[in-house]
Design a protein around this motif. Structure first.
Motif: not given
Ligand code: GLV
Ligand code: MG
Length: 325
Positions: A173-178, A185-187, A202-206
């Motif tokens: 998906m080319k998501m911004r996470t490794t 923390p950015d979601y 509020y942290w979301g569940d990406m």
């Protein structure tokens, strides 16, 4: 509900699913002794390209020589877009004994990936007179796989479970996470400021959408939905949170990429005493209600009705399945 019921895959306990690198004989031996419900011996991403042949041999030896107890034994082969896949299937199906229960196919993109594996397995089972029909676990871990998930889920009678491969999914998906699973923390969502100017984060569940999509496809085809890896094996609380939210959404289990996650998976996907007691009370209360000709009643100040019976029965059925262990 349709007149024809959904045909269910063979029932298996699948609370914890331990991933074991196929290239490491010591890990293979330890996996055989673990308490995992399912172990998958990995020929794919845990094995370097130059080590594939050796790993294949070790995995076949391990299946044939080790005592796997009550465990379900699976092998993750390489994907259909590699030149390792046909050799994985042929060597495994020709040489591994009947202790092999499942084959796990990664990066399933289209239903034809499953068809190809089914065709190979069927030919080899017939040619070699294998008694047990091997089942399939399918990893959904690409954008295309998630798009085609309904056709994939219905592509073979051998299908047993759909797994969420969170790391490859993020890459696809080319998501911004490794990181492998877990929150980011950015979601987050930032609330509006209150009268004092304070704002809450509020942290979301990406991963929510993908997991729900997998659960829907799995359940509508009678398969088990299983949540994939959580990479930070030194964070049991993080694992708990991920496992619990998957369980609440309908998943039956989660991968363990480290032996320490096995006990957590087994615990978190077994209904708790509190849940079981509540389910039994719902069933009792509804039995009384039905005798009195009522479809709905109050229990502890909350409405329960005929759907509550179905919810409670799901939980009790899980308990009964676990009792048979
Ligand atoms: C598992 O295969 C993953 O990619 O997360
Ligand atoms: Mg993967």
């Amino acid at each position: 509900m349709a007149f024809l019921p959904v045909e269910q895959a063979p029932a298996r306990i699948n609370r914890s699913e331990l991933a074991v690198p196929g290239s490491n004989s010591r890990f293979l031996e330890k996996a055989a002794q673990s308490d995992a419900d399912v172990v998958f011996l990995d020929l794919e991403d845990a094995v370097a390209p130059d080590d594939k042949d050796r790993a294949r041999k070790l995995v076949i030896e391990a299946i044939n020589d080790l005592d796997w107890g009550r465990k379900t034994v699976s092998v993750r082969i390489n994907a259909t877009d590699t030149h390792y896949m046909y050799r994985d299937v042929v060597d495994l199906m020709e040489n591994a004994g009947e202790r092999l229960d499942l084959i796990m196919l990664p990066k399933v993109d289209v239903a034809e990936d499953v068809y190809a594996l089914d065709m190979l397995c069927t030919q080899i089972e017939t040619a070699k007179n294998r008694k047990k029909r091997v089942g399939f676990e399918l990893i959904i871990e690409t954008a295309r796989g998630l798009m085609n998930i309904d056709a994939i889920a219905g592509a073979s009678k051998r299908n047993e479970s759909l797994h969420f491969g969170v790391a490859d999914f993020a890459a696809s998906m080319k998501m911004r996470t490794t990181q492998i699973g877990g929150p980011h923390p950015d979601y987050v969502v930032l609330s509006n400021a209150d009268d004092n100017g304070n704002r809450d984060t509020y942290w979301g569940d990406m991963w929510h959408y993908a997991i729900v999509r997998i659960v829907v496809a799995a359940r509508s085809h009678g398969l088990r939905p299983i949540d994939g890896p959580f990479g930070d094996f030194s964070d049991p609380d993080g694992y708990r949170a991920q496992a619990n939210r998957a369980g609440v959404l309908g998943c039956e289990g989660k991968w363990a990429i480290h032996p320490s996650q096995v006990a957590l998976g087994n615990e978190l996907f077994s209904p708790s005493e509190v849940e079981v007691t509540k389910a039994k009370r719902i069933l009792e209360a509804m039995e009384v209600a039905q005798k009195e000709g009522r479809g709905a009643v109050a229990l502890d100040g909350k409405l329960i009705d005929l759907a509550s019976i179905r919810q409670a029965e799901v939980l009790i059925a899980t308990v009964e399945k676990l009792k048979a262990l």
